[in-house]
Each structure stands twice: as structure tokens, then as C-alpha cells.
Design a protein around this motif. Structure first.
Motif, PDB file in Angstrom:
ATOM      1  N   PHE A  30       0.830  -1.211   0.000  1.00  0.00           N
ATOM      2  CA  PHE A  30       0.000   0.000   0.000  1.00  0.00           C
ATOM      3  C   PHE A  30       0.861   1.256   0.000  1.00  0.00           C
ATOM      4  CE2 PHE A  30      -3.614  -2.433   2.353  1.00  0.00           C
ATOM      5  CZ  PHE A  30      -3.896  -3.097   1.173  1.00  0.00           C
ATOM      6  N   ALA A  31       1.985   1.220   0.723  1.00  0.00           N
ATOM      7  CA  ALA A  31       2.899   2.360   0.734  1.00  0.00           C
ATOM      8  C   ALA A  31       3.483   2.590  -0.655  1.00  0.00           C
ATOM      9  CB  ALA A  31       4.015   2.129   1.749  1.00  0.00           C
ATOM     10  N   VAL A  32       3.856   1.502  -1.328  1.00  0.00           N
ATOM     11  CA  VAL A  32       4.366   1.609  -2.700  1.00  0.00           C
ATOM     12  C   VAL A  32       3.278   2.160  -3.621  1.00  0.00           C
ATOM     13  CG1 VAL A  32       5.226   0.299  -4.682  1.00  0.00           C
ATOM     14  CG2 VAL A  32       6.044  -0.241  -2.376  1.00  0.00           C
ATOM     15  N   TYR A  33       2.052   1.673  -3.443  1.00  0.00           N
ATOM     16  CA  TYR A  33       0.918   2.154  -4.239  1.00  0.00           C
ATOM     17  C   TYR A  33       0.742   3.658  -4.084  1.00  0.00           C
ATOM     18  CZ  TYR A  33      -3.995   3.271  -5.115  1.00  0.00           C
ATOM     19  OH  TYR A  33      -5.157   3.873  -5.526  1.00  0.00           O
ATOM     20  N   PHE A  34       0.794   4.146  -2.841  1.00  0.00           N
ATOM     21  CA  PHE A  34       0.611   5.581  -2.604  1.00  0.00           C
ATOM     22  C   PHE A  34       1.763   6.393  -3.194  1.00  0.00           C
ATOM     23  CE2 PHE A  34      -3.018   4.921  -0.016  1.00  0.00           C
ATOM     24  CZ  PHE A  34      -3.610   6.166   0.145  1.00  0.00           C
ATOM     25  N   ALA A  35       2.974   5.853  -3.127  1.00  0.00           N
ATOM     26  CA  ALA A  35       4.118   6.555  -3.705  1.00  0.00           C
ATOM     27  C   ALA A  35       3.955   6.680  -5.224  1.00  0.00           C
ATOM     28  CB  ALA A  35       5.410   5.819  -3.366  1.00  0.00           C
ATOM     29  N   ILE A  36       3.557   5.591  -5.869  1.00  0.00           N
ATOM     30  CA  ILE A  36       3.348   5.610  -7.320  1.00  0.00           C
ATOM     31  C   ILE A  36       2.173   6.514  -7.676  1.00  0.00           C
ATOM     32  CG2 ILE A  36       2.690   4.196  -9.311  1.00  0.00           C
ATOM     33  CD1 ILE A  36       4.195   1.870  -7.970  1.00  0.00           C
ATOM     34  N   LEU A  37       1.120   6.463  -6.840  1.00  0.00           N
ATOM     35  CA  LEU A  37      -0.046   7.311  -7.071  1.00  0.00           C
ATOM     36  C   LEU A  37       0.335   8.788  -7.032  1.00  0.00           C
ATOM     37  CD1 LEU A  37      -3.138   7.611  -7.382  1.00  0.00           C
ATOM     38  CD2 LEU A  37      -3.305   7.551  -4.885  1.00  0.00           C
ATOM     39  N   GLY A  38       1.152   9.160  -6.050  1.00  0.00           N
ATOM     40  CA  GLY A  38       1.565  10.554  -5.930  1.00  0.00           C
ATOM     41  C   GLY A  38       2.346  11.028  -7.137  1.00  0.00           C
ATOM     42  N   ILE A  39       3.282  10.202  -7.611  1.00  0.00           N
ATOM     43  CA  ILE A  39       4.070  10.563  -8.794  1.00  0.00           C
ATOM     44  C   ILE A  39       3.175  10.644 -10.036  1.00  0.00           C
ATOM     45  CG2 ILE A  39       5.915   9.776 -10.327  1.00  0.00           C
ATOM     46  CD1 ILE A  39       7.243   8.536  -7.848  1.00  0.00           C
ATOM     47  N   THR A  40       2.207   9.728 -10.121  1.00  0.00           N
ATOM     48  CA  THR A  40       1.268   9.743 -11.252  1.00  0.00           C
ATOM     49  C   THR A  40       0.424  11.012 -11.249  1.00  0.00           C
ATOM     50  OG1 THR A  40       1.150   7.327 -11.190  1.00  0.00           O
ATOM     51  CG2 THR A  40      -0.592   8.483 -12.390  1.00  0.00           C
ATOM     52  N   LEU A  41      -0.083  11.387 -10.072  1.00  0.00           N
ATOM     53  CA  LEU A  41      -0.881  12.604  -9.960  1.00  0.00           C
ATOM     54  C   LEU A  41      -0.060  13.842 -10.323  1.00  0.00           C
ATOM     55  CD1 LEU A  41      -2.884  11.914  -6.667  1.00  0.00           C
ATOM     56  CD2 LEU A  41      -3.795  11.976  -8.999  1.00  0.00           C
ATOM     57  N   THR A  42       1.196  13.858  -9.903  1.00  0.00           N
ATOM     58  CA  THR A  42       2.082  14.979 -10.237  1.00  0.00           C
ATOM     59  C   THR A  42       2.251  15.098 -11.739  1.00  0.00           C
ATOM     60  OG1 THR A  42       3.286  14.835  -8.144  1.00  0.00           O
ATOM     61  CG2 THR A  42       4.419  15.893  -9.986  1.00  0.00           C
ATOM     62  N   THR A  43       2.460  13.960 -12.394  1.00  0.00           N
ATOM     63  CA  THR A  43       2.614  13.956 -13.859  1.00  0.00           C
ATOM     64  C   THR A  43       1.353  14.466 -14.542  1.00  0.00           C
ATOM     65  OG1 THR A  43       4.118  12.056 -13.691  1.00  0.00           O
ATOM     66  CG2 THR A  43       3.179  12.523 -15.853  1.00  0.00           C
ATOM     67  N   LEU A  44       0.201  13.971 -14.087  1.00  0.00           N
ATOM     68  CA  LEU A  44      -1.069  14.420 -14.660  1.00  0.00           C
ATOM     69  C   LEU A  44      -1.282  15.918 -14.434  1.00  0.00           C
ATOM     70  CD1 LEU A  44      -3.455  11.475 -13.674  1.00  0.00           C
ATOM     71  CD2 LEU A  44      -2.662  12.069 -15.968  1.00  0.00           C
ATOM     72  N   ASN A  45      -0.931  16.398 -13.235  1.00  0.00           N
ATOM     73  CA  ASN A  45      -1.096  17.817 -12.933  1.00  0.00           C
ATOM     74  C   ASN A  45      -0.264  18.690 -13.860  1.00  0.00           C
ATOM     75  OD1 ASN A  45      -2.917  17.403 -10.837  1.00  0.00           O
ATOM     76  ND2 ASN A  45      -1.329  17.292  -9.275  1.00  0.00           N
ATOM     77  N   LEU A  46       0.941  18.232 -14.177  1.00  0.00           N
ATOM     78  CA  LEU A  46       1.798  18.998 -15.077  1.00  0.00           C
ATOM     79  C   LEU A  46       1.252  18.992 -16.503  1.00  0.00           C
ATOM     80  CD1 LEU A  46       5.313  17.901 -13.761  1.00  0.00           C
ATOM     81  CD2 LEU A  46       4.170  20.111 -13.422  1.00  0.00           C
ATOM     82  N   ILE A  47       0.671  17.865 -16.909  1.00  0.00           N
ATOM     83  CA  ILE A  47       0.042  17.793 -18.237  1.00  0.00           C
ATOM     84  C   ILE A  47      -1.170  18.714 -18.293  1.00  0.00           C
ATOM     85  CG2 ILE A  47      -1.219  16.281 -19.823  1.00  0.00           C
ATOM     86  CD1 ILE A  47       0.598  13.985 -18.829  1.00  0.00           C
ATOM     87  N   TRP A  48      -1.991  18.640 -17.227  1.00  0.00           N
ATOM     88  CA  TRP A  48      -3.187  19.487 -17.172  1.00  0.00           C
ATOM     89  C   TRP A  48      -2.837  20.962 -17.076  1.00  0.00           C
ATOM     90  CZ3 TRP A  48      -5.571  15.799 -13.034  1.00  0.00           C
ATOM     91  CH2 TRP A  48      -6.167  14.703 -13.690  1.00  0.00           C
ATOM     92  N   LEU A  49      -1.688  21.281 -16.425  1.00  0.00           N
ATOM     93  CA  LEU A  49      -1.291  22.679 -16.267  1.00  0.00           C
ATOM     94  C   LEU A  49      -1.122  23.353 -17.621  1.00  0.00           C
ATOM     95  CD1 LEU A  49      -0.428  25.051 -14.478  1.00  0.00           C
ATOM     96  CD2 LEU A  49       1.908  24.139 -14.529  1.00  0.00           C
TER      97      LEU A  49
END
Length: 287
Positions: free
Chosen positions: A240-259
Motif C-alpha cells: 500500500f505504501a508503494v501504491y501511494f508513492a506511485i499514485l503521488g508521482i502519477t498525480l504529479t505527472t497528470l497535474n503537469l500535463i493538465w497545467l
């Protein structure tokens, strides 16, 4: 009277059996929050369903002319948007209230606050409702929204299971930018896309998006990823910790694309209209 007591006893016994069954299924999976809060989630879900059903009734009373001019598709989008706006306001409000909570901030990998966990369980009810909307209108929302909704539900189930609770703050505080996003959608449906209020609201959305999603959320996403890389997963089940770490990086990538898309929209919303009016005025002057 005895009949009422019998029914109440029957419901209580049913709830107890459901407690035992749910805990037997989910506790071994390190997802104790499901067994602890399933009643809260169901009540929250029913509240959101009720609000969704009430929105068209209330809107017809308050804004009859505006609502009747919308297409059926826009009416449904309006109804969803109102529920989402209410959730965003309440969600960001309680997240802000706990943003400096000592129990959560003292040790970000192990921090725990029982009242905060209860509020997160009520938020989970909304995300279950949101997922049901994506499923019921899959042709409109598509796979990406469905995956996004599913990841949100699973993430909150983990967080309400006494794991990585602090990270509900950086992952849910972005709902504050969603407040302005939903207001933008509502103004659009109401035919106010060229109004000053629309432009001011868009500017506030842009500031919130950059400062919270691109700034605050990105910082904590990489902080979590770094801790997990170092082997510090706190009290969380390691996958679950690994999942959250990957989720955070994924959200960051999406946020930069959306920006990039948002900045493009910001130009046309805030500047292109004024530039067009200036050119038209100059053309009339030249004539």
C-alpha cells in the motif's frame, strides 16, 4: 410496540453479522477501515444520492428560466456539478482544519487521528457515489475517469485503515481548486462564460491549481516516494505504501500535463477576449 422492538433487534443482529463478515474478509487484507466504517460510508453515500435527486427540484425553484434553457445533457452535468461543488467545499474545509494537526504532522508516516479518520470515511461515501456516476454513464466518462474514481475509493479505504493518514491532506487538499473548477462549470452551463465573475473565478482556480496541485501536492508526493524508497513505510502495509508513492508521482505527472491545458485556457479566458475587442475597436477606428 413489541413488533417494533423485534424489527430493531433483527436489524441489529443483521448489522452485527455484516460486521463479522466484512471484518473477516477485509481485515486480513490490512483494510480494517472497511469493517470499522461501512455504516458511515453507506449513510454518506445515501446523503449524496439524495442531494443529487434534490438538485433539479431546488434549481427549478431558484433558477427556473436558466435551468429550463439547458439541454438534458447539461441539466445532468449541472446536477452532478452541484453535488461535486458541495463535496469540494466540505472536503477542503475539514482538510484545512487538520492541516497542522500535531498527531498527523509529528510523524507523517505513522500519524493518526481518530476524528480525522471518521471524516475521511464520510468523504469515502462521496467517492463511492462518484464512481457509481462514472459506471452508470461510462459512455460519457470513459475508462480514465473510471480508473481515477476507483483509485480514489481504494486510496481512502487504505487511509481509513490507520495507514499513511497524513497523506490524505496533500491528496485531498487539491479539492480546494476543484471548488473554483466546479463554479466555472456551473457558470458555463448558466450562460455566464463571458462574465467578469467567470474570469475572476478562473483566475482563482489557476492560482489554487498551481499552488496546491503543482506545489503542495508535488512536494509531499516526492517526500513520500523518497521515504518508501528508503524503506520507511511507517505502519502501512508495504504494497500500500508503494501504491501511494506511485499514485503521488502519477498525480504529479497528470497535474503537469493538465497545467499546460489550463494555461492555454487561461490565455483565451483572460486575455484573448480583450485582445479581440481591442483589434475590433482599432478596425472601426481605421474605417
Amino acid at each position: 410496540m413489541s413488533h417494533v422492538v423485534t424489527v430493531a433487534d433483527g436489524l441489529s443482529a443483521l448489522a452485527s453479522r455484516m460486521d463479522s463478515t466484512i471484518q473477516a474478509v477485509f481485515d486480513p487484507l490490512h483494510l480494517t477501515g472497511v469493517g470499522a466504517y461501512w455504516r458511515v460510508v453507506i449513510v454518506s453515500l445515501l446523503v449524496h444520492v439524495t442531494i443529487f435527486k434534490a438538485v433539479p427540484i431546488v434549481t427549478k425553484q431558484l433558477m427556473p428560466r436558466v435551468y429550463e434553457q439547458m439541454s438534458n445533457v447539461d441539466k445532468r452535468s449541472w446536477n452532478i456539478c452541484v453535488v461535486t461543488l458541495l463535496h469540494s467545499v466540505l472536503d477542503s474545509a475539514f482538510i484545512i482544519a487538520y492541516i497542522n494537526d500535531p498527531a498527523l504532522n509529528g510523524d507523517k508516516m505513522r500519524g493518526y487521528n481518530e476524528q480525522f479518520e471518521y471524516l475521511l470515511a464520510t468523504a469515502l461515501g462521496y467517492y463511492v457515489w462518484d464512481l457509481s456516476i462514472c459506471l452508470s454513464d461510462y459512455s460519457n466518462y470513459g475508462l480514465m475517469y473510471l480508473i481515477h474514481g476507483g483509485l480514489g475509493v481504494f486510496g481512502l479505504i487504505v487511509i481509513t485503515s490507520r495507514q499513511l493518514q497524513f497523506y490524505a491532506i496533500p491528496y485531498l487538499l487539491p479539492e480546494l481548486s476543484s471548488v473554483f473548477l466546479n463554479i466555472r462549470h456551473l457558470l458555463k452551463y448558466a450562460g455566464k462564460a463571458n462574465s467578469l465573475v467567470y474570469k475572476v473565478n478562473f483566475l482563482l482556480f489557476l492560482v489554487a491549481f498551481i499552488s496546491i496541485r503543482v506545489g503542495f501536492e508535488t512536494y509531499h508526493s516526492f517526500y513520500l516516494a523518497l521515504n518508501v524508497y528508503r524503506g520507511d513505510t511507517g505502519d502501512a502495509f508495504y504494497p500500500f505504501a508503494v501504491y501511494f508513492a506511485i499514485l503521488g508521482i502519477t498525480l504529479t505527472t497528470l497535474n503537469l500535463i493538465w497545467l499546460r491545458q489550463i494555461l492555454n485556457a487561461a490565455y483565451y479566458t483572460l486575455f484573448a477576449g480583450a485582445s479581440k475587442r481591442t483589434k475590433e475597436a482599432q478596425a472601426r477606428k481605421d474605417e
